[in-house]
Write an enzyme that holds these catalytic residues in place. Structure first.
Site, PDB file in Angstrom:
ATOM      1  N   ASN A  15      49.503  90.283-112.344  1.00 30.32           N
ATOM      2  CA  ASN A  15      49.059  89.693-113.613  1.00 30.32           C
ATOM      3  C   ASN A  15      47.702  90.230-114.007  1.00 30.32           C
ATOM      4  O   ASN A  15      46.734  89.492-114.137  1.00 30.32           O
ATOM      5  CB  ASN A  15      48.923  88.165-113.513  1.00 30.32           C
ATOM      6  CG  ASN A  15      50.224  87.490-113.199  1.00 30.32           C
ATOM      7  OD1 ASN A  15      50.384  86.936-112.121  1.00 30.32           O
ATOM      8  ND2 ASN A  15      51.150  87.561-114.125  1.00 30.32           N
TER       9      ASN A  15
ATOM     10  N   HIS B 286      57.089  81.966-109.107  1.00 29.88           N
ATOM     11  CA  HIS B 286      56.105  80.898-109.344  1.00 29.88           C
ATOM     12  C   HIS B 286      56.930  79.678-109.746  1.00 29.88           C
ATOM     13  O   HIS B 286      57.522  79.659-110.829  1.00 29.88           O
ATOM     14  CB  HIS B 286      55.160  81.320-110.469  1.00 29.88           C
ATOM     15  CG  HIS B 286      54.259  80.231-110.980  1.00 29.88           C
ATOM     16  ND1 HIS B 286      53.245  79.700-110.224  1.00 29.88           N
ATOM     17  CD2 HIS B 286      54.227  79.574-112.159  1.00 29.88           C
ATOM     18  CE1 HIS B 286      52.618  78.762-110.936  1.00 29.88           C
ATOM     19  NE2 HIS B 286      53.191  78.662-112.107  1.00 29.88           N
TER      20      HIS B 286
ATOM     21  N   HIS C 178      53.444  79.393-103.387  1.00 30.71           N
ATOM     22  CA  HIS C 178      52.704  78.120-103.412  1.00 30.71           C
ATOM     23  C   HIS C 178      53.547  76.872-103.705  1.00 30.71           C
ATOM     24  O   HIS C 178      53.462  76.290-104.772  1.00 30.71           O
ATOM     25  CB  HIS C 178      51.462  78.180-104.308  1.00 30.71           C
ATOM     26  CG  HIS C 178      51.605  78.831-105.655  1.00 30.71           C
ATOM     27  ND1 HIS C 178      50.584  79.527-106.245  1.00 30.71           N
ATOM     28  CD2 HIS C 178      52.629  78.881-106.533  1.00 30.71           C
ATOM     29  CE1 HIS C 178      50.970  79.966-107.413  1.00 30.71           C
ATOM     30  NE2 HIS C 178      52.201  79.586-107.619  1.00 30.71           N
TER      31      HIS C 178
ATOM     32  N   ASP D 100      46.026  82.250-102.108  1.00 34.90           N
ATOM     33  CA  ASP D 100      46.209  82.015-103.543  1.00 34.90           C
ATOM     34  C   ASP D 100      44.880  82.226-104.281  1.00 34.90           C
ATOM     35  O   ASP D 100      44.539  81.506-105.216  1.00 34.90           O
ATOM     36  CB  ASP D 100      46.752  80.610-103.802  1.00 34.90           C
ATOM     37  CG  ASP D 100      47.618  80.551-105.056  1.00 34.90           C
ATOM     38  OD1 ASP D 100      47.756  81.587-105.731  1.00 34.90           O
ATOM     39  OD2 ASP D 100      48.148  79.466-105.356  1.00 34.90           O
TER      40      ASP D 100
ATOM     41  N   HIS E 195      37.593  83.126-111.054  1.00 34.07           N
ATOM     42  CA  HIS E 195      37.225  82.888-112.456  1.00 34.07           C
ATOM     43  C   HIS E 195      35.703  82.798-112.560  1.00 34.07           C
ATOM     44  O   HIS E 195      35.064  82.183-111.709  1.00 34.07           O
ATOM     45  CB  HIS E 195      37.828  81.588-112.976  1.00 34.07           C
ATOM     46  CG  HIS E 195      39.292  81.708-113.266  1.00 34.07           C
ATOM     47  ND1 HIS E 195      39.783  82.574-114.207  1.00 34.07           N
ATOM     48  CD2 HIS E 195      40.358  81.074-112.734  1.00 34.07           C
ATOM     49  CE1 HIS E 195      41.102  82.467-114.235  1.00 34.07           C
ATOM     50  NE2 HIS E 195      41.471  81.575-113.355  1.00 34.07           N
TER      51      HIS E 195
ATOM     52  N   GLY F  28      42.935  77.903-111.249  1.00 38.51           N
ATOM     53  CA  GLY F  28      42.813  78.810-110.114  1.00 38.51           C
ATOM     54  C   GLY F  28      41.529  78.619-109.340  1.00 38.51           C
ATOM     55  O   GLY F  28      40.541  78.128-109.878  1.00 38.51           O
TER      56      GLY F  28
END
Lengths: 324, 435
Positions: free
Chosen positions: B105, B190, B243, B316, B320, B335
């Site tokens: 991503n 996901h 996850h 995971d 940010h 996140g």
């Protein structure tokens, strides 16, 4: 009117962000103080000099005429200087963040910021970045504390108490900050709270906040002392949360027929602005014997004066935030 | 590739050797020669290490295969202000991670051979830890048209996923699984039904209701997995659920495994160490996707780690910057960073007696390496010299200020933990040493 025997009812908090963590004594103190302002607001000369020299900024990130006007009047009647700032969504899109706006205004040394924002938690976030007192004038679907206080004052003046009353809150509870603040306040003050709404407008596990959940108005309103109607937003009426306005009004609109199971002297309340013919029938809304909707508006000014007054009083043991 | 340095022999002595692949847990020593493990064992150097070797005294600390983190968002290309391959490498090294798989991503998304090669080149330049790219299942991770799975696999993609986006369309998912099965490729989902989760920012329940935040019901997870498992039955493809956070989903995965379906799953530390209550008063660092759940789900995740339903613990890692988090909760990005806290948080389960040390390490070394098909996760003669040295018992407090990661968005700041990385070795080179 309060059992609190402390000589000077102080409000030992820097901000008013919500009802949830207030104590019964704090709420009673706010209501008692507001009661004192009701008379002042009915005199020809409505202005005092209590907050002369203080600056109140109404910072509204979401459109509101009623609440902003009410706060503006409250500040002016206490002699404060007040300005209104409407931050349109466009200037947010230009890149200025909520925190930038907060810091900018903070630099102008206001004493109180009255803030409304479309996002839950945004007012608290802003309060962490400024030195002035902050009053939450509604944040997302979270809280609208002054609305709950003015509702409580209206009920208390009419019924003489809050304790032991049965209050039915009807309509879009899912998106309603008014409902949440009222649920907290009424529970803290010992009232029984019911919510009445279709399941699509009830947030999950709401019963943990201390309410009975009803989906049928006939059960929900039975023997209620207070019927509080909530506004249903236009965009939620047609097919998303409820099938249609017609169907919503049929099952959840307040009419005399539905009201017949409530206590004979039940009061009808609405935070405004009303959608006549959606959540409430015009006849019921305008019933001068039962509807206290305009009284709510009137007492709103007194409640906001009380909030400004108490937040601006010097607090024992706390720094005098307004002088910094 | 061969320099003088590469031929060096380094003897790690006085170590507690931990190798999940063989069940080895004993005092011993390890010898690296250049990029590989030349020898390892309890009786190695019983007399003295070879005279030509550099000797590293492990002071009785654990020596284990370097961690393999199978879920890391980096940010390069496109979000270099949040994390670069260089800073992610530094963070990984500090966390004892020697191999990581990075999500596609990015901007642009990694759905072409050029993207795979870009990541490989940048990783070579950084020369810190080994970085294995995932590639998108669908072009642009848009959930419509299949990416060139076969060619991407040949170019080096270790597995396929649309990352933080669910592959929502049942027909697209069926074709992806079906096509992937021909090449033996793994599809990583996901697990969240996006329409049911639309607009939601935290777990549905009392906390979300009190905070007035739009909520995602926990069933959005299990229903996506249930659908996918039907398609796995149909296609026989390898399917991995990323996850996992709910008891209901874990029950379904447990049953699917028992019935022999090729399904595996992972979880991440926030889902066994925190709950929705940790969102507190709108703490945006606790805004995750999937969202933090309730206490019963948290316990179910711990149980599933202990009973083996959960194969892998991944960080995971999702960096940010401040501007993405210092916002009202609902508009903040979801996140949390996790590379530097993976090991100590996982060790909490060991310290609480929920799982043995070797079984726990297997979920962060051997198992993810097997799933990704990469040469890692073992302390074996001839294996790459990817090693972590750590003291499992040393108490310390997580401090985001000391993170190597470019972003500091951790919900674990100030948390007291036990167990800390002392040294990280990749291909025989020490890439991190606690000073």
């Amino acid at each position: 009117m309060t059992n609190d025997t402390a000589p000077s009812p102080a409000f030992a908090r820097p901000h008013l962000l919500g009802i949830e963590d207030l104590s019964a004594a704090e709420i009673a103190s706010l209501l008692d103080t507001a009661d004192g302002f009701v008379e002042q607001n009915r005199r020809p000369d409505k202005k005092s000099a209590q907050l002369r020299g203080r600056t109140v900024i109404n910072l509204f990130f979401e459109n509101s005429t009623r609440t902003r006007t009410s706060f503006e009047l409250a500040a002016k009647r206490l002699g404060a200087d007040t300005i209104n700032m409407s931050v349109s969504s466009s200037s947010i899109k230009k890149g200025e963040t909520l925190i930038d706006t907060a810091m900018t205004l903070n630099a102008m040394q206001p004493d109180v910021l009255v803030v409304r924002h479309a996002d839950s938690g945004a007012v608290k976030l802003l309060s962490e970045k400024v030195k002035s007192a902050v009053i939450n004038a509604g944040d997302g679907s979270h809280e609208h504390p002054t609305q709950a206080l003015l509702d409580a004052l209206t009920i208390r003046r009419r019924k003489g108490r809050l304790h032991g009353l049965t209050v039915a809150i009807c309509g879009d509870v899912l998106h309603s900050r008014v409902a949440r603040s009222n649920i907290y306040l009424l529970n803290i003050m010992g009232a029984r709270v019911r919510i009445v709404a279709p399941p699509t407008l009830v947030p999950s596990e709401i019963e943990r906040l201390g309410v009975e959940v009803h989906h049928d108005m006939r059960n929900g309103l039975r023997d209620a002392d207070i019927v509080m109607m909530l506004r249903l937003q236009n965009e939620r009426m047609n097919g998303s949360y409820v099938p249609s306005v017609r169907e919503y009004f049929h099952f959840y609109g307040l009419t005399y027929e539905k009201l017949s199971v409530a206590s004979p002297d039940a009061l009808i309340m609405h935070p405004g602005p009303m959608n006549r013919g959606v959540e409430i029938d015009s006849e019921v809304a305008d019933d001068i014997n039962r509807s206290v909707i305009l009284e709510q508006v009137e007492l709103g000014v007194a409640v906001r004066m009380a909030c400004l007054d108490l937040l601006m009083r010097p607090r024992a043991g706390a720094e005098t935030g307004a002088d910094r | 590739m061969s320099s003088i340095q590469d031929a060096r022999r380094i003897a790690y002595v006085n170590a507690r050797l931990l190798d999940p692949a063989t069940g080895l847990d004993a005092p011993g020593a390890l010898l690296t020669e250049g990029e590989t493990i030349a020898d390892v064992g309890p009786r190695l150097f019983a007399d003295a290490p070879p005279a030509d070797a550099i000797v590293v005294d492990c002071r009785g600390e654990c020596l284990a295969p370097g961690l393999v983190d199978m879920r890391v968002q980096i940010g390069e290309p496109g979000c270099e202000h949040k994390e670069t391959i260089q800073t992610a490498g530094l963070a990984a090294a500090a966390g004892g991670v020697t191999s990581l798989a990075c999500l596609p991503n990015t901007d642009p998304p990694i759905d072409s051979e050029a993207g795979i090669e870009f990541v490989a080149r940048r990783a070579r330049e950084a020369k810190l830890v080994k970085i294995y790219p995932y590639a998108c299942v669908t072009r642009g991770a848009e959930g419509r048209d299949l990416a060139e799975l076969g060619l991407l696999s040949e170019a080096g993609a270790v597995a396929f996923t649309d990352g933080s986006r669910a592959i929502a369309d049942a027909l697209v998912m069926r074709r992806a699984l079906s096509y992937a099965s021909a090449f033996g490729l793994m599809i990583v989902q996901h697990p969240e039904e996006p329409r049911l989760a639309a607009g939601g920012v935290m777990n549905a329940g009392e906390v979300a209701t009190r905070l007035g935040l739009p909520a995602i019901p926990a069933v959005a997870e299990v229903m996506m997995i249930e659908r996918d498992l039907r398609l796995v039955e149909l296609t026989g493809a390898r399917y991995h659920v990323a996850h996992v956070t709910t008891g209901a989903a874990l029950d379904v995965i447990r049953r699917a495994k028992a019935s022999g379906l090729p399904v595996t799953c992972d979880t991440a530390p926030p889902y066994f160490a925190l709950t929705e209550v940790d969102v507190g008063d709108y703490r945006t660092f606790a805004r995750l996707s999937p969202p933090l759940r309730g206490e019963m789900d948290r316990r179910a995740v711990v149980d599933a780690i202990a009973d083996g339903t959960i194969d892998v613990i991944a960080s995971d890692h999702h960096p940010h910057d401040q501007d993405s988090k210092r916002l009202p909760f609902a508009v903040a990005e979801p996140g949390a960073v996790g590379l530097e806290t993976l090991l100590p948080l996982a060790l909490e389960l060991y310290h609480k007696g929920r799982i043995g040390l070797l079984d726990l390490l297997a979920k962060m070394t051997l198992r993810p390496a097997e799933l990704l098909g990469i040469p890692a996760g073992r302390l074996a003669k001839g294996a790459p010299a990817d090693i972590v040295q750590f003291d499992p018992d040393v108490p310390w407090q997580i401090d985001v200020g000391s993170f190597r990661s470019k972003s500091k968005n951790s919900p674990f700041d100030r948390r007291p933990v036990m167990g800390r990385v002392t040294r990280t070795v990749v291909d025989g080179r020490t890439v991190y040493e606690r000073g």
